[in-house]
Design a protein around this motif. Structure first.
Motif, mmCIF file in Angstrom:
data_model
loop_
_atom_site.group_PDB
_atom_site.id
_atom_site.type_symbol
_atom_site.label_atom_id
_atom_site.label_comp_id
_atom_site.label_asym_id
_atom_site.label_seq_id
_atom_site.Cartn_x
_atom_site.Cartn_y
_atom_site.Cartn_z
ATOM 1 N N ARG A 1 -15.927 21.638 1.634
ATOM 2 C CA ARG A 1 -14.748 22.024 2.414
ATOM 3 C C ARG A 1 -13.487 21.262 2.027
ATOM 4 O O ARG A 1 -12.428 21.466 2.613
ATOM 5 N N ASP A 2 -13.573 20.376 1.045
ATOM 6 C CA ASP A 2 -12.404 19.577 0.678
ATOM 7 C C ASP A 2 -11.229 20.420 0.203
ATOM 8 O O ASP A 2 -10.080 20.060 0.424
ATOM 9 N N GLY A 3 -11.505 21.536 -0.437
ATOM 10 C CA GLY A 3 -10.438 22.408 -0.909
ATOM 11 C C GLY A 3 -9.636 23.046 0.217
ATOM 12 O O GLY A 3 -8.474 23.401 0.042
ATOM 13 N N GLU A 4 -10.244 23.189 1.398
ATOM 14 C CA GLU A 4 -9.576 23.778 2.564
ATOM 15 C C GLU A 4 -8.724 22.760 3.314
ATOM 16 O O GLU A 4 -7.901 23.120 4.138
ATOM 17 N N ALA A 5 -8.993 21.481 3.080
ATOM 18 C CA ALA A 5 -8.372 20.415 3.866
ATOM 19 C C ALA A 5 -7.137 19.846 3.183
ATOM 20 O O ALA A 5 -6.921 20.032 1.983
ATOM 21 N N ARG A 6 -6.363 19.130 3.969
ATOM 22 C CA ARG A 6 -5.304 18.275 3.429
ATOM 23 C C ARG A 6 -5.881 16.876 3.391
ATOM 24 O O ARG A 6 -6.783 16.550 4.158
ATOM 25 N N HIS A 7 -5.348 16.049 2.511
ATOM 26 C CA HIS A 7 -5.892 14.709 2.309
ATOM 27 C C HIS A 7 -4.773 13.678 2.282
ATOM 28 O O HIS A 7 -3.626 13.993 1.956
ATOM 29 N N LEU A 8 -5.150 12.452 2.599
ATOM 30 C CA LEU A 8 -4.258 11.312 2.487
ATOM 31 C C LEU A 8 -4.992 10.260 1.666
ATOM 32 O O LEU A 8 -6.167 9.977 1.925
ATOM 33 N N ALA A 9 -4.315 9.734 0.682
ATOM 34 C CA ALA A 9 -4.876 8.660 -0.141
ATOM 35 C C ALA A 9 -4.034 7.408 0.054
ATOM 36 O O ALA A 9 -2.807 7.467 0.043
ATOM 37 N N ALA A 10 -4.715 6.286 0.245
ATOM 38 C CA ALA A 10 -4.053 4.984 0.311
ATOM 39 C C ALA A 10 -4.288 4.313 -1.035
ATOM 40 O O ALA A 10 -5.431 4.214 -1.491
ATOM 41 N N LEU A 11 -3.186 3.869 -1.677
ATOM 42 C CA LEU A 11 -3.298 3.281 -3.006
ATOM 43 C C LEU A 11 -2.793 1.848 -3.027
ATOM 44 O O LEU A 11 -1.774 1.533 -2.403
ATOM 45 N N HIS A 12 -3.501 1.016 -3.749
ATOM 46 C CA HIS A 12 -3.060 -0.345 -4.033
ATOM 47 C C HIS A 12 -3.045 -0.495 -5.544
ATOM 48 O O HIS A 12 -4.079 -0.304 -6.198
ATOM 49 N N GLU A 13 -1.870 -0.779 -6.083
ATOM 50 C CA GLU A 13 -1.686 -0.900 -7.534
ATOM 51 C C GLU A 13 -2.238 0.314 -8.275
ATOM 52 O O GLU A 13 -2.876 0.199 -9.316
ATOM 53 N N GLY A 14 -2.009 1.506 -7.701
ATOM 54 C CA GLY A 14 -2.402 2.763 -8.325
ATOM 55 C C GLY A 14 -3.843 3.177 -8.117
ATOM 56 O O GLY A 14 -4.227 4.274 -8.509
ATOM 57 N N GLU A 15 -4.642 2.341 -7.487
ATOM 58 C CA GLU A 15 -6.058 2.651 -7.262
ATOM 59 C C GLU A 15 -6.254 3.121 -5.819
ATOM 60 O O GLU A 15 -5.734 2.524 -4.882
ATOM 61 N N VAL A 16 -7.032 4.204 -5.648
ATOM 62 C CA VAL A 16 -7.336 4.702 -4.310
ATOM 63 C C VAL A 16 -8.259 3.701 -3.619
ATOM 64 O O VAL A 16 -9.331 3.371 -4.130
ATOM 65 N N GLY B 1 -5.794 17.428 -6.625
ATOM 66 C CA GLY B 1 -4.732 16.632 -7.224
ATOM 67 C C GLY B 1 -5.252 15.442 -8.010
ATOM 68 O O GLY B 1 -6.461 15.278 -8.218
ATOM 69 N N PRO B 2 -4.344 14.584 -8.434
ATOM 70 C CA PRO B 2 -4.689 13.470 -9.322
ATOM 71 C C PRO B 2 -5.528 12.362 -8.668
ATOM 72 O O PRO B 2 -6.057 11.512 -9.364
ATOM 73 N N TYR B 3 -5.672 12.393 -7.344
ATOM 74 C CA TYR B 3 -6.411 11.329 -6.653
ATOM 75 C C TYR B 3 -7.833 11.737 -6.276
ATOM 76 O O TYR B 3 -8.544 10.980 -5.624
ATOM 77 N N ARG B 4 -8.241 12.919 -6.706
ATOM 78 C CA ARG B 4 -9.557 13.449 -6.335
ATOM 79 C C ARG B 4 -10.690 12.478 -6.669
ATOM 80 O O ARG B 4 -11.527 12.177 -5.814
ATOM 81 N N ASP B 5 -10.745 11.999 -7.886
ATOM 82 C CA ASP B 5 -11.855 11.122 -8.286
ATOM 83 C C ASP B 5 -11.864 9.831 -7.463
ATOM 84 O O ASP B 5 -12.920 9.374 -7.031
ATOM 85 N N GLY B 6 -10.694 9.255 -7.229
ATOM 86 C CA GLY B 6 -10.612 8.031 -6.445
ATOM 87 C C GLY B 6 -11.015 8.244 -5.002
ATOM 88 O O GLY B 6 -11.742 7.420 -4.425
ATOM 89 N N MET B 7 -10.562 9.347 -4.407
ATOM 90 C CA MET B 7 -10.933 9.639 -3.024
ATOM 91 C C MET B 7 -12.434 9.878 -2.914
ATOM 92 O O MET B 7 -13.082 9.401 -1.975
ATOM 93 N N ILE C 1 0.863 -1.180 0.000
ATOM 94 C CA ILE C 1 0.000 0.000 0.000
ATOM 95 C C ILE C 1 0.897 1.226 0.000
ATOM 96 O O ILE C 1 1.870 1.298 0.764
ATOM 97 N N GLU C 2 0.579 2.178 -0.843
ATOM 98 C CA GLU C 2 1.300 3.450 -0.900
ATOM 99 C C GLU C 2 0.410 4.517 -0.290
ATOM 100 O O GLU C 2 -0.789 4.561 -0.574
ATOM 101 N N TYR C 3 0.984 5.363 0.555
ATOM 102 C CA TYR C 3 0.233 6.430 1.218
ATOM 103 C C TYR C 3 0.739 7.765 0.696
ATOM 104 O O TYR C 3 1.928 8.054 0.785
ATOM 105 N N ILE C 4 -0.169 8.565 0.168
ATOM 106 C CA ILE C 4 0.183 9.823 -0.487
ATOM 107 C C ILE C 4 -0.520 10.989 0.185
ATOM 108 O O ILE C 4 -1.759 11.003 0.276
ATOM 109 N N PHE C 5 0.240 11.974 0.656
ATOM 110 C CA PHE C 5 -0.344 13.225 1.133
ATOM 111 C C PHE C 5 -0.653 14.060 -0.106
ATOM 112 O O PHE C 5 0.187 14.192 -0.999
#
Length: 149
Positions: A41-56, A12-18, A3-7
């Motif tokens: 409020r998502d634009g005001e926040a920071r986010h973390l995405a967990a990815l498996h094989e490139g998928e959120v 960013g590029p993970y918006r649709d997956g999140m 699992i890859e964890y991305i701040f």
């Protein structure tokens, strides 16, 4: 399983997956109204995405104030739950908060998952309340407590 964890930011590029993970977990599974989940409020926040094989497969967001990090919208795809992904996401944000000098991390936890947060050393605070028709309680991890992580 790797699992890859991305701040990231929500634009960013993970918006649709999140978004997909949150809509499935909160709107479809729990019946949270769409306008409450996607509260603008998502634009005001920071986010973390967990990815498996490139998928959120997991996500959360947080806001910072003077001395506090408030985490919310913690969600993991159903097929990946009970594998430590949610806990790993929370630990990443807890570590980030500590490094940034926050005094505490808080989360408004659904009653059904308070044990999950308790295992991460969060302690319940205050009375139960309703949010989006679901019972919650505020939980806090105070970094000034020597017995905490």
């Amino acid at each position: 399983m790797t699992i890859e964890y991305i701040f990231t930011r929500f634009d960013g590029p993970y918006r649709d997956g999140m978004t997909k993970v949150r809509l499935k977990a909160f709107v479809d599974e729990q019946g949270v109204p769409l306008d409450e989940e996607m509260d603008g409020r998502d634009g005001e926040a920071r986010h973390l995405a967990a990815l498996h094989e490139g998928e959120v497969i997991g996500t959360l967001r947080w806001f910072t104030t003077d001395d506090c990090v408030k985490v919310g919208r913690v969600a993991v795809c159903k097929d990946y739950r009970k594998r430590g992904i949610g806990a790993a996401m929370m630990r990443k944000v807890i570590d980030w908060a500590r490094e940034e000098g926050a005094e505490k991390v808080i989360v408004d936890a659904q009653i059904q998952v308070t044990e999950f947060y308790a295992k991460l050393d969060f302690v319940g605070e205050g009375k139960e309340f309703m949010d989006a028709g679901i019972p919650h309680v505020r939980m806090k991890l105070n970094f000034n407590d020597e017995n905490k992580t």
